[in-house]
Design a protein around this motif. Structure first.
Motif, mmCIF file in Angstrom:
data_model
loop_
_atom_site.group_PDB
_atom_site.id
_atom_site.type_symbol
_atom_site.label_atom_id
_atom_site.label_comp_id
_atom_site.label_asym_id
_atom_site.label_seq_id
_atom_site.Cartn_x
_atom_site.Cartn_y
_atom_site.Cartn_z
ATOM 1 N N GLN A 355 9.208 14.055 3.379
ATOM 2 C CA GLN A 355 8.384 13.792 4.554
ATOM 3 C C GLN A 355 8.168 12.285 4.734
ATOM 4 O O GLN A 355 8.177 11.774 5.855
ATOM 5 C CB GLN A 355 7.035 14.505 4.452
ATOM 6 N N GLN A 356 8.000 11.567 3.625
ATOM 7 C CA GLN A 356 7.843 10.116 3.708
ATOM 8 C C GLN A 356 9.132 9.455 4.206
ATOM 9 O O GLN A 356 9.086 8.403 4.853
ATOM 10 C CB GLN A 356 7.464 9.541 2.334
ATOM 11 N N PHE A 357 10.264 10.056 3.904
ATOM 12 C CA PHE A 357 11.553 9.560 4.370
ATOM 13 C C PHE A 357 11.652 9.726 5.888
ATOM 14 O O PHE A 357 12.126 8.834 6.604
ATOM 15 C CB PHE A 357 12.668 10.338 3.659
ATOM 16 N N PHE A 358 11.193 10.851 6.404
ATOM 17 C CA PHE A 358 11.282 11.126 7.830
ATOM 18 C C PHE A 358 10.188 10.421 8.625
ATOM 19 O O PHE A 358 10.453 9.874 9.696
ATOM 20 C CB PHE A 358 11.211 12.636 8.086
ATOM 21 N N VAL A 359 8.943 10.464 8.121
ATOM 22 C CA VAL A 359 7.835 9.869 8.866
ATOM 23 C C VAL A 359 6.806 9.347 7.867
ATOM 24 O O VAL A 359 6.023 10.118 7.299
ATOM 25 C CB VAL A 359 7.220 10.875 9.864
ATOM 26 N N PRO A 360 6.794 8.030 7.601
ATOM 27 C CA PRO A 360 5.877 7.463 6.603
ATOM 28 C C PRO A 360 4.418 7.760 6.945
ATOM 29 O O PRO A 360 4.027 7.836 8.115
ATOM 30 C CB PRO A 360 6.159 5.956 6.680
ATOM 31 N N SER A 361 3.610 7.918 5.908
ATOM 32 C CA SER A 361 2.209 8.291 6.095
ATOM 33 C C SER A 361 1.320 7.123 6.497
ATOM 34 O O SER A 361 0.189 7.327 6.937
ATOM 35 C CB SER A 361 1.667 8.924 4.809
ATOM 36 N N GLY A 362 1.799 5.873 6.331
ATOM 37 C CA GLY A 362 0.993 4.708 6.666
ATOM 38 C C GLY A 362 1.812 3.439 6.524
ATOM 39 O O GLY A 362 2.991 3.476 6.143
ATOM 40 N N PRO A 363 1.219 2.285 6.792
ATOM 41 C CA PRO A 363 1.941 1.010 6.735
ATOM 42 C C PRO A 363 2.567 0.714 5.369
ATOM 43 O O PRO A 363 3.683 0.204 5.284
ATOM 44 C CB PRO A 363 0.875 -0.022 7.098
ATOM 45 N N VAL A 364 1.841 1.020 4.298
ATOM 46 C CA VAL A 364 2.390 0.753 2.958
ATOM 47 C C VAL A 364 3.612 1.629 2.706
ATOM 48 O O VAL A 364 4.656 1.157 2.237
ATOM 49 C CB VAL A 364 1.314 0.991 1.879
ATOM 50 N N ALA A 365 3.497 2.906 3.031
ATOM 51 C CA ALA A 365 4.620 3.811 2.858
ATOM 52 C C ALA A 365 5.801 3.395 3.733
ATOM 53 O O ALA A 365 6.968 3.518 3.333
ATOM 54 C CB ALA A 365 4.208 5.247 3.192
ATOM 55 N N GLU A 366 5.509 2.868 4.909
ATOM 56 C CA GLU A 366 6.576 2.403 5.803
ATOM 57 C C GLU A 366 7.347 1.248 5.184
ATOM 58 O O GLU A 366 8.580 1.212 5.210
ATOM 59 C CB GLU A 366 5.969 1.976 7.145
#
Length: 395
Positions: A355-366
């Protein structure tokens, strides 16, 4: 009663249902398929078939009928915060050499395989409205949508392969809310009738920002498909208006040709998927003479990339288990579930990472996602599966 005398009702004519029907037929059962839609579906969204899926397709005998559409030219482009597109790592750059197909390609390959096994009764516009069981069998009350006519029929086994909001699961196991794990996210997937302006015909485009993302998947011999996905704290509110209105509000300010093109085409798309992201969590996928497969049982969801693979494997392995225990239905179903559980558990856990690969959860994850994919992309370009191309005009 011999194995050849046993009848199974398969509810659902998607990947899981056709796979289960093939497995049952090969095990000597007589499957009867009912489908609530008026006809078979075609087309659909992008699907990646990984090694486990290739093995399942081989087990089902449908590999030669699977139309693979991996791009032969072009590349994937990653769009940064400024809107600039640079060569990046895409979905097909994952290990295992995944096949790029449409959902409908898998269904068509399975359907052709099933037809080769002999005539199988299929009834459209039909759904179960009641299921009762005795030690001797299961009675399904089936309703024809166009006439409202109901019939009661006896089966030795009922297979629920009718999706994440399965009617079989609700009838035999209980309400949907008891089993649906809500992920606070939305997906919209559909086919484009033309490529994003400025990009090559087979290019992919990825614009994954904090909490919202756009993915365009390129193919070798047809127009791309698109996936819009975003995170939300209020899932129900996303369905209060037409999907296009909701998406235009969610993606406001995220300007890029891929997004503009996708939203413009959604307004005239003949068919699209707009739904919440869920997983199905159940302590058991079987109850007496009723068993669930595919999304009805576990729903890995779109982020996992393994939903079609699991559906095919579930059907193939169900047939193997029944063939191995021809006189012991309960033992066969127990063996099947025991064999499938570890695989499904791993893939459900993996979906959270994906899920983080498809749509990051926030700026840090991005930022972390961009850093990781930059490394993967650099390695991938050294042994690229695609030929190079100049930067797209749209970037």
């Amino acid at each position: 009663m011999t194995q050849q005398d046993k009848r199974a009702l398969v509810v659902g004519l998607g990947i899981a249902g056709i796979s289960a029907a093939i497995g049952l037929r090969r095990a000597g059962w007589e499957p009867v398929i009912v489908e609530r839609a008026p006809e078979r579906r075609t087309g659909g969204y992008f699907v990646g078939v990984f090694p486990d899926g290739k093995k399942a397709a081989e087990d089902l005998g449908m590999t030669r009928h699977l139309h693979v559409r991996n791009p032969t030219v072009g590349r994937d482009w990653s769009v940064g915060p400024t809107g600039r597109a640079t060569p990046g790592a895409g979905f097909l750059d994952q290990p295992g050499g995944p096949y790029a197909v449409l959902r409908g390609d898998i269904e068509e390959g399975l359907w052709r395989t099933l037809q080769e096994l002999g005539d199988v009764q299929v009834r459209f516009d039909t759904r179960p409205v009641a299921i009762t069981q005795t030690p001797q069998g299961a009675t399904a009350t089936l309703e024809e949508a166009t006439t409202g006519t109901q019939t009661m029929e006896e089966y030795d086994l009922v297979v629920g392969a009718d999706g994440v909001r399965s009617s079989v699961r609700e009838l035999a196991f209980g309400p949907h809310q008891d089993y649906l794990d809500q992920w606070q996210a939305i997906i919209c997937a559909f086919e484009l009738d033309s490529q994003v302006p400025g990009y090559g015909p087979q290019d992919g485009v990825i614009n994954a920002r904090s909490r919202r993302a756009v993915w365009v998947f390129g193919f070798a011999d047809r127009t791309p498909t698109v996936l819009l996905t975003y995170r939300t704290k209020d899932v129900d509110a996303q369905f209060a208006r037409p999907a296009l209105e909701t998406l235009r509000e969610v993606y406001a300010g995220m300007d890029h040709p891929a997004l503009t093109h996708a939203l413009d085409q959604l307004g005239r798309a003949p068919d699209f998927l707009f739904d919440s992201v869920n997983q199905v969590k159940m302590p058991s996928w079987r109850s007496g003479r009723v068993v669930l497969v595919g999304d009805a049982a576990w729903c890995l969801n779109l982020y996992s990339g393994m939903g079609s693979t699991a559906a095919m494997r579930g059907g193939a392995d169900l047939g193997k288990a029944l063939a191995a225990r021809p006189g012991d239905l309960q033992g066969a179903l127990a063996d099947w579930e025991k064999g499938m559980r570890p695989f499904i558990t791993r893939q459900q856990r993996r979906a959270r990472i994906m899920q983080q690969f498809f749509v990051p959860s926030g700026p840090v994850a991005e930022r972390l996602r961009a850093l990781l994919l930059g490394v993967i992309g650099a390695v991938g370009r050294l042994k690229s599966r695609k030929t190079g191309a100049d930067a797209p005009v749209g970037g």
